[in-house]
Design an enzyme around this catalytic site. Structure first.
Site, mmCIF file in Angstrom:
data_model
loop_
_atom_site.group_PDB
_atom_site.id
_atom_site.type_symbol
_atom_site.label_atom_id
_atom_site.label_comp_id
_atom_site.label_asym_id
_atom_site.label_seq_id
_atom_site.Cartn_x
_atom_site.Cartn_y
_atom_site.Cartn_z
ATOM 1 N N HIS A 44 5.644 6.115 -12.581
ATOM 2 C CA HIS A 44 5.052 5.551 -11.379
ATOM 3 C C HIS A 44 5.013 6.585 -10.254
ATOM 4 O O HIS A 44 6.021 7.173 -9.888
ATOM 5 C CB HIS A 44 5.813 4.314 -10.899
ATOM 6 C CG HIS A 44 5.175 3.721 -9.695
ATOM 7 N ND1 HIS A 44 4.002 3.009 -9.763
ATOM 8 C CD2 HIS A 44 5.502 3.782 -8.388
ATOM 9 C CE1 HIS A 44 3.642 2.645 -8.546
ATOM 10 N NE2 HIS A 44 4.536 3.100 -7.689
ATOM 11 N N ASN A 64 -8.635 6.846 -4.884
ATOM 12 C CA ASN A 64 -8.691 5.974 -3.711
ATOM 13 C C ASN A 64 -7.331 5.914 -3.041
ATOM 14 O O ASN A 64 -6.299 6.081 -3.693
ATOM 15 C CB ASN A 64 -9.127 4.561 -4.128
ATOM 16 C CG ASN A 64 -10.523 4.548 -4.695
ATOM 17 O OD1 ASN A 64 -11.464 4.953 -4.037
ATOM 18 N ND2 ASN A 64 -10.664 4.099 -5.937
ATOM 19 N N HIS A 116 -0.885 2.859 -7.974
ATOM 20 C CA HIS A 116 -0.378 3.878 -8.895
ATOM 21 C C HIS A 116 -1.414 4.993 -8.861
ATOM 22 O O HIS A 116 -2.612 4.726 -9.030
ATOM 23 C CB HIS A 116 -0.293 3.270 -10.302
ATOM 24 C CG HIS A 116 0.326 4.150 -11.344
ATOM 25 N ND1 HIS A 116 1.501 3.812 -11.970
ATOM 26 C CD2 HIS A 116 -0.063 5.324 -11.887
ATOM 27 C CE1 HIS A 116 1.801 4.745 -12.870
ATOM 28 N NE2 HIS A 116 0.867 5.679 -12.824
ATOM 29 N N HIS A 154 -4.110 7.385 -9.581
ATOM 30 C CA HIS A 154 -5.057 7.469 -10.691
ATOM 31 C C HIS A 154 -6.335 8.137 -10.222
ATOM 32 O O HIS A 154 -6.712 8.038 -9.063
ATOM 33 C CB HIS A 154 -5.353 6.090 -11.291
ATOM 34 C CG HIS A 154 -5.929 5.097 -10.341
ATOM 35 N ND1 HIS A 154 -5.173 4.458 -9.366
ATOM 36 C CD2 HIS A 154 -7.187 4.623 -10.210
ATOM 37 C CE1 HIS A 154 -5.951 3.626 -8.684
ATOM 38 N NE2 HIS A 154 -7.183 3.711 -9.172
#
Length: 116
Positions: free
Chosen positions: A50, A91, A100, A102
């Protein structure tokens, strides 16, 4: 700490609860076809542990970010070679639905939900 449902990647994709089609994988990073693609080619690259976001690495270090970006570069190069172009995006803040880190590696015109 995340609220349940805020981290699709830990809760679903990385846990195996939602099956994914793997595009690339290392000890620290997973790249897979998006489960609800917005573009004809839509790959998501995530760290396996995470990490909240690009601007908040949490307990991760810059070295992990470097390993994530190495996979992003590999996937982007493959998509660009095969499709002639690609975009890479992430984003932050309220634009970040899953809390998380990405990256989306995409190609093609965006799909519109009302026409698919």
């Amino acid at each position: 700490m995340n609220q349940p449902g805020e981290d699709f990647y830990c809760d679903e994709a990385l846990s195996g609860r939602t099956p994914v089609t793997v595009v690339a994988e290392t000890a620290d990073v997973l790249a897979f076809e998006h489960t609800r693609p917005f573009w004809p080619v839509h790959v998501v690259v995530v760290p396996k542990r995470h990490v909240p976001s690009l601007t908040d690495l949490g307990e991760a270090d810059e070295a992990l970010l470097g390993r994530v970006l190495a996979v992003v570069r590999q996937v982007a190069a493959d998509v660009e070679r095969e499709h002639g172009a690609c975009r890479v995006l992430t984003n932050l803040g309220r634009y970040q639905d899953s809390k998380h880190l990405h990256f989306h590696v995409c190609s093609g015109a965006p799909r519109h939900p009302d026409t698919d």
